[in-house]
Design an enzyme around this catalytic site. Structure first.
Site, mmCIF file in Angstrom:
data_model
loop_
_atom_site.group_PDB
_atom_site.id
_atom_site.type_symbol
_atom_site.label_atom_id
_atom_site.label_comp_id
_atom_site.label_asym_id
_atom_site.label_seq_id
_atom_site.Cartn_x
_atom_site.Cartn_y
_atom_site.Cartn_z
ATOM 1 N NE ARG A 143 18.272 41.442 46.353
ATOM 2 C CZ ARG A 143 18.514 41.538 45.164
ATOM 3 N NH1 ARG A 143 18.456 42.920 44.620
ATOM 4 N NH2 ARG A 143 18.478 40.361 44.524
ATOM 5 C CE LYS B 286 22.964 39.455 46.949
ATOM 6 N NZ LYS B 286 22.667 38.335 47.651
ATOM 7 C CG HIS C 55 25.698 37.348 43.299
ATOM 8 N ND1 HIS C 55 24.785 37.637 42.640
ATOM 9 C CD2 HIS C 55 25.361 37.157 44.609
ATOM 10 C CE1 HIS C 55 23.627 37.002 43.343
ATOM 11 N NE2 HIS C 55 24.099 36.894 44.608
ATOM 12 C CB SER D 106 18.345 35.582 42.585
ATOM 13 O OG SER D 106 17.526 35.397 43.779
ATOM 14 C CE LYS E 235 24.533 33.526 43.891
ATOM 15 N NZ LYS E 235 23.271 33.481 43.260
ATOM 16 C CB THR E 236 22.461 28.419 48.270
ATOM 17 O OG1 THR E 236 22.658 29.822 48.508
ATOM 18 C CG2 THR E 236 22.247 27.799 49.724
ATOM 19 C CG ASP F 23 24.561 35.364 47.832
ATOM 20 O OD1 ASP F 23 24.177 34.782 46.753
ATOM 21 O OD2 ASP F 23 24.275 36.476 48.417
ATOM 22 N NE ARG G 257 15.826 33.672 48.814
ATOM 23 C CZ ARG G 257 17.104 34.013 48.222
ATOM 24 N NH1 ARG G 257 18.127 33.431 48.740
ATOM 25 N NH2 ARG G 257 16.890 34.221 46.901
HETATM 26 N N1 LIG Z 1 19.359 21.443 38.477
HETATM 27 C C1 LIG Z 1 19.215 22.253 39.532
HETATM 28 N N2 LIG Z 1 20.369 22.858 39.963
HETATM 29 C C2 LIG Z 1 20.343 23.713 40.813
HETATM 30 N N3 LIG Z 1 19.152 23.833 41.370
HETATM 31 C C3 LIG Z 1 18.253 23.651 41.367
HETATM 32 C C4 LIG Z 1 18.037 22.560 40.182
HETATM 33 N N4 LIG Z 1 16.763 21.981 39.905
HETATM 34 C C5 LIG Z 1 16.111 22.643 41.055
HETATM 35 N N5 LIG Z 1 16.973 23.605 41.754
HETATM 36 C C6 LIG Z 1 16.501 24.605 42.612
HETATM 37 O O1 LIG Z 1 16.710 25.598 42.249
HETATM 38 C C7 LIG Z 1 16.880 26.403 43.490
HETATM 39 C C8 LIG Z 1 18.323 27.149 43.657
HETATM 40 O O2 LIG Z 1 18.428 28.170 44.519
HETATM 41 P P1 LIG Z 1 19.726 28.560 45.508
HETATM 42 O O3 LIG Z 1 19.334 28.960 46.599
HETATM 43 O O4 LIG Z 1 20.831 27.660 45.019
HETATM 44 O O5 LIG Z 1 20.077 30.030 44.607
HETATM 45 P P2 LIG Z 1 21.155 31.047 44.839
HETATM 46 O O6 LIG Z 1 21.891 30.946 43.307
HETATM 47 O O7 LIG Z 1 21.715 30.792 45.670
HETATM 48 O O8 LIG Z 1 20.213 32.370 44.630
HETATM 49 P P3 LIG Z 1 20.391 33.602 45.685
HETATM 50 O O9 LIG Z 1 21.703 34.577 45.185
HETATM 51 O O10 LIG Z 1 19.194 34.246 45.536
HETATM 52 O O11 LIG Z 1 20.710 33.253 47.148
HETATM 53 C C9 LIG Z 1 16.942 25.696 44.677
HETATM 54 O O12 LIG Z 1 15.700 25.860 45.272
HETATM 55 C C10 LIG Z 1 17.102 24.458 44.104
HETATM 56 O O13 LIG Z 1 16.490 23.165 44.641
HETATM 57 O O1 LIG Z 2 19.343 39.180 47.746
HETATM 58 C C1 LIG Z 2 18.494 38.526 48.008
HETATM 59 O O2 LIG Z 2 17.256 38.835 48.500
HETATM 60 C C2 LIG Z 2 18.721 37.218 47.693
HETATM 61 C C3 LIG Z 2 19.849 36.979 46.974
HETATM 62 O O3 LIG Z 2 20.713 36.295 47.520
HETATM 63 C C4 LIG Z 2 19.891 37.369 45.704
HETATM 64 O O4 LIG Z 2 18.904 37.942 45.278
HETATM 65 O O5 LIG Z 2 21.010 37.280 45.098
HETATM 66 CA CA LIG Z 3 22.148 31.684 47.877
HETATM 67 MN MN LIG Z 4 22.472 36.199 46.078
#
Ligand SMILES: Nc1ncnc2c1ncn2[C@@H]1O[C@H](COP(=O)(O)OP(=O)(O)OP(=O)(O)O)[C@@H](O)[C@H]1O
Ligand SMILES: O=C([O-])CC(=O)C(=O)O
Ligand SMILES: [Ca+2]
Ligand SMILES: [Mn+2]
Length: 644
Positions: free
Chosen positions: A162, A307, A326, A344, A348-349, A363, A428
């Site tokens: 972004r 977003k 979020h 990010s 979360k995911t 998310d 992604r």
């Molecule tokens: N201890 C841990 N706990 C959680 N995630 C971990 C850990 N160690 C490594 N990771 C890695 O960190 C990343 C977490 O990314 P995730 O997609 O869950 O982020 P998100 O909070 O959903 O972000 P976004 O809002 O950008 O989607 C993953 O690639 C996961 O494999």
């Molecule tokens: O928005 C994006 O590109 C990915 C995401 O989920 C974040 O940053 O929270």
């Molecule tokens: Ca996510």
């Molecule tokens: Mn997100």
């Protein structure tokens, strides 16, 4: 040699056929192909027969016409009377375009002054199926390939994350009062006139194309607060991404769709004009809340649409007393619901996708009096270093229909190498939520029991988990601390400490205290417990220590869900005053207090104080604000920060 090369299956010639095979009912290859396709079977093609009891019985042609007219209105220039001349279907399939084209002229006002753009036809690909979108992407978009698991690999272009600095929001009579402006706010202003210039640029670009993709979909699984969105874009990639990420209408819902509540014009391949007032680069993402429109120029990163719509929900929902979040969300077999907040890359995911629990969403959610509802219809998982053993559900979701962004794969086998960062660190996967086997459809749940705040602490001084009281939960929610992980926002190459109010300052539209007040009210009303989980570093800061093992974090999360930690033994940490348990099943006890994992204890203390200082500085701006009804929470929240 046959005179006509296409007569490959001569029929009725009275001759004996090779191998005694029954004759095929076609004279040409075209005729043969036409037998392949059964009409009206596309999942989103409405039929008047199934349109429901309240829809007047209109023919399918009329229905298509109404849809086209509505899309044409959406695409209309603000300075000309009429929208572009639209026809349905792929321009490559000439046959189908003849009839609707004639229809159009019946509806065209005879007084309209024709322009060159109105002489031309734009084909509309309306709510295509994933299979059709695959074909469009592979035929026309460089960098589109089918991977060995069936997912569609795509290349986005120059932007792989972004561009928050290029977001603009129209500052008008209403929004000047309502929105959060100024220091710390994500809302950078533009005026109505400049929005119109950019909208016209996007619309002219889209109208100049032979074809555009249109998605009519929904946001929010709570039917009471559902929003209808229309996304107009030039790439099959964008259409498939939104097909996966928004809620997909049934054929009946599509037939009854009517006019959208919000429209996105994605002309991302085309730049904005840098001589236009307020523009600081060739990229511009513009939101006009009064017009309920968003315009995208100069970036093909589809996350801007995802977003951008989230921002719209952050504006619309709090007006109704609904908290937009979020966060991820899942639910146990016994119905206990947990929210996972975090910036990010904090997990979360990864952590809401749990084989032992039902997934509500990964998310974006709403918390209303009805409980929790997912805003989206899909998930958007980071896939750098994705491993089947560690994240099996996400791995298995990368199949036919899934969009894989910027991954690198074997030229021959098309097997993806998830460790490859050649294009970007921010690789992604976007997939429909039902690709996760234990997703709960519809994606709604009751009020949450646990509120888990995730921070990826690159300093390595926050404990892997701690229990928070309400004031502490609010303090950390408003602070929104993490170390930004590389790539998701443009230009970030290394983890970097950051504070982002409400764990999503880039998306909120109102002042953070508005969301904080709603959270405090809802948490006290429904008796939810707050937790802080560090998914980041242990044993030293980034560069010295290492990231906490995902397996340990999962055990910690299991313990929170189980309720076993509510009455466990705790000790209070210095400086941050966090309650940390002395024991968690499946986790080595020594890592629970981070000081144990640091070799250099003095360095630990210095780093802890440094981080505490950063928290304090960041929170200073909030000291003047009132949080909670009559500001009643303010004092307690201020006292819940670090003391040193
Ligand atoms: N201890 C841990 N706990 C959680 N995630 C971990 C850990 N160690 C490594 N990771 C890695 O960190 C990343 C977490 O990314 P995730 O997609 O869950 O982020 P998100 O909070 O959903 O972000 P976004 O809002 O950008 O989607 C993953 O690639 C996961 O494999
Ligand atoms: O928005 C994006 O590109 C990915 C995401 O989920 C974040 O940053 O929270
Ligand atoms: Ca996510
Ligand atoms: Mn997100």
């Amino acid at each position: 040699m046959a005179a006509n090369e296409e007569e490959v299956f001569p029929v009725g010639d009275g001759m004996c056929h090779e191998g005694g095979v029954a004759p095929v009912k076609a004279r040409t290859i075209h005729e043969l192909h036409s037998l392949q396709k059964k009409k009206k079977s596309a999942p989103t093609t409405p039929t008047s027969a199934s349109a429901g009891p309240f829809l007047p019985t209109i023919s399918e042609d009329e229905l298509h016409w109404l849809q086209l007219q509505s899309i044409s209105t959406s695409l209309a220039s603000l300075t000309r009377e009429l929208g572009p001349k639209l026809v349905k279907g792929d321009p490559a399939r000439k046959v189908e375009s003849a009839a609707p084209q004639q229809q159009y002229h019946q509806y065209m006002s005879p007084t309209a002054i024709p322009t060159d753009t109105s002489l031309k036809l734009t084909h509309v690909l309306h709510n295509l199926s994933p299979a059709e979108l695959y074909e469009q992407a592979i035929k026309y978009e460089k960098g589109s390939f089918v991977t060995s698991s069936g997912a569609l690999a795509t290349l986005l272009g120059a932007k792989t994350g972004r561009s928050p600095k290029d977001k603009r929001v129209v500052n008008d009579e209403a929004t000047t009062q309502e929105l959060w402006w100024g220091k710390g706010s994500p809302n950078i202003e533009m005026d109505e006139h400049t929005f119109t210039l950019n909208r016209e640029r996007a619309v002219d670009y889209l109208n100049s194309l032979d074809k555009v993709f249109v998605n009519d979909q929904f946001l929010n699984w709570d039917p009471e607060h559902r929003i209808k969105v229309r996304i107009i874009s030039a790439r099959a990639y964008h259409s498939l991404f939104m097909h996966n990420m928004c809620i997909r209408p049934t054929p009946e819902e599509l037939a009854n769709f009517g006019e959208p509540d919000f429209t996105i014009y994605n002309a991302g391949q085309f730049p904005c004009n840098r001589y236009t007032h307020y523009m600081t680069s060739s990229t511009s993402i513009d939101l006009n809340l009064a017009r309920r429109e968003m315009v995208i120029l100069g970036t093909q990163y589809a996350g801007e649409m995802k977003k951008g719509l989230f921002g719209v929900m952050h504006y619309l929902m709090p007006k109704k007393g609904i908290l937009s979040l979020h966060s991820g969300c899942n639910m146990g077999k016994d119905g206990d619901v947990a929210l996972f907040f975090g910036l990010s890359g904090t997990g979360k995911t990864t952590l809401s996708t749990d084989q032992n629990r039902y997934l509500i969403g990964d998310d974006e959610h709403c918390w209303s009096d009805n409980g929790i509802s997912n805003i989206e219809g899909g998930c958007y998982a980071k896939c750098i270093d994705l491993a089947k053993e560690k994240e099996p559900d996400i791995w298995n979701a990368i199949k036919f229909g899934t969009v894989l962004e910027n991954v690198v794969f074997d030229e021959h086998t098309r097997e993806v190498d998830f460790s490859d960062r050649s294009v970007t660190e921010n690789t992604r996967a976007a997939y429909p939520i039902e690709y996760i086997p234990n997703a709960k459809i519809p994606c709604v749940a009751t009020h949450p029991k646990n509120i888990i705040l995730l921070a990826c602490d690159a300093f390595g001084v926050l404990p892997p988990m701690s229990k928070l009281n309400l004031a502490q939960t609010m303090y950390h929610f408003i602070s929104g601390y993490t170390a930004l992980v590389a790539g998701t926002e443009d230009g970030i190459k290394e983890p970097q400490a950051t504070f982002s109010a409400c764990f999503g300052a880039a998306f909120i539209m109102l002042h953070p205290t508005r969301y904080a007040t709603l959270l405090a009210e809802k948490m006290s009303k429904h008796g939810a417990t707050g937790w802080l989980v560090n998914t980041g570093w242990s044993g030293g800061s980034y560069g010295v220590g290492s990231r906490i093992k995902l397996n340990y974090t999962r055990k910690i999360i299991d313990a929170i869900h189980s309720g076993s930690l509510l009455n466990a033994e705790y000790k209070k940490t210095e400086v941050f005053g966090l309650e940390i348990p002395t024991q968690v099943d499946g986790v080595p006890s020594e890592i629970l207090d981070p000081i144990n994992t640091w070799e250099d204890k003095e360095a630990y203390k210095q780093t802890l104080l440094k981080l505490a200082g950063l928290f304090k500085n960041n929170f200073e701006v909030f000291a003047d604000y009132k949080i909670g009804e009559d500001g009643s929470h303010t004092e307690q929240i201020l006292a819940a920060g670090p003391t040193f």
